[in-house]
Scaffold this motif. Structure first.
Motif, PDB file in Angstrom:
ATOM      1  N   PHE A  26      40.159  38.845  47.072  1.00  0.00           N
ATOM      2  CA  PHE A  26      38.990  37.922  46.267  1.00  0.00           C
ATOM      3  C   PHE A  26      39.421  38.647  45.170  1.00  0.00           C
ATOM      4  O   PHE A  26      39.533  37.281  43.729  1.00  0.00           O
ATOM      5  CB  PHE A  26      38.317  38.127  47.261  1.00  0.00           C
ATOM      6  CG  PHE A  26      37.752  37.651  48.275  1.00  0.00           C
ATOM      7  CD1 PHE A  26      37.479  36.040  48.199  1.00  0.00           C
ATOM      8  CD2 PHE A  26      38.010  38.281  49.116  1.00  0.00           C
ATOM      9  CE1 PHE A  26      37.448  35.119  49.159  1.00  0.00           C
ATOM     10  CE2 PHE A  26      37.984  36.954  50.647  1.00  0.00           C
ATOM     11  CZ  PHE A  26      37.893  35.867  50.414  1.00  0.00           C
ATOM     12  N   LYS A  30      40.932  35.609  41.692  1.00  0.00           N
ATOM     13  CA  LYS A  30      39.607  35.985  40.591  1.00  0.00           C
ATOM     14  C   LYS A  30      40.190  35.844  39.204  1.00  0.00           C
ATOM     15  O   LYS A  30      40.311  34.802  38.621  1.00  0.00           O
ATOM     16  CB  LYS A  30      38.455  36.928  40.429  1.00  0.00           C
ATOM     17  CG  LYS A  30      37.409  36.249  39.841  1.00  0.00           C
ATOM     18  CD  LYS A  30      35.971  37.130  40.050  1.00  0.00           C
ATOM     19  CE  LYS A  30      34.996  37.242  38.587  1.00  0.00           C
ATOM     20  NZ  LYS A  30      34.207  38.038  38.737  1.00  0.00           N
ATOM     21  N   TYR A  55      35.776  31.628  50.045  1.00  0.00           N
ATOM     22  CA  TYR A  55      34.982  32.321  49.974  1.00  0.00           C
ATOM     23  C   TYR A  55      33.623  32.003  50.938  1.00  0.00           C
ATOM     24  O   TYR A  55      33.701  32.682  51.463  1.00  0.00           O
ATOM     25  CB  TYR A  55      33.999  31.904  48.189  1.00  0.00           C
ATOM     26  CG  TYR A  55      34.744  32.496  47.381  1.00  0.00           C
ATOM     27  CD1 TYR A  55      34.749  34.311  47.409  1.00  0.00           C
ATOM     28  CD2 TYR A  55      35.247  31.666  46.053  1.00  0.00           C
ATOM     29  CE1 TYR A  55      34.996  34.747  45.746  1.00  0.00           C
ATOM     30  CE2 TYR A  55      35.898  33.168  45.723  1.00  0.00           C
ATOM     31  CZ  TYR A  55      35.892  34.480  45.428  1.00  0.00           C
ATOM     32  OH  TYR A  55      36.127  34.822  44.599  1.00  0.00           O
TER      33      TYR A  55
END
Length: 65
Positions: A26, A30, A55
């Motif tokens: 993740f 990002k 998410y």
């Protein structure tokens, strides 16, 4: 015969490894998106939609346990 203490230790290590892998994945997603935005690049709507789905899915899995 399994040692219960060792089994719990192994389970803890496995969960910790999975959580580190998820956090790293993740974090990289990002950074990739922020890097594109920071360079003034347009981020594809489908790419953003996919990120949001990941998410949401991850969050729902955390809440269901």
């Amino acid at each position: 015969m399994d040692d219960p203490r060792e089994a719990v230790h192994d389970a803890d290590a496995l969960v910790a490894d999975v959580m580190r892998t998820l956090a790293t994945t993740f974090d990289q997603h990002k950074k990739d998106l922020e890097g594109q935005w920071g360079q003034g690049e347009r981020v594809d709507t489908e790419e953003l939609r996919g990120a949001l789905r990941r998410y949401r899915s991850f969050f729902n899995r955390l809440l269901s346990t």
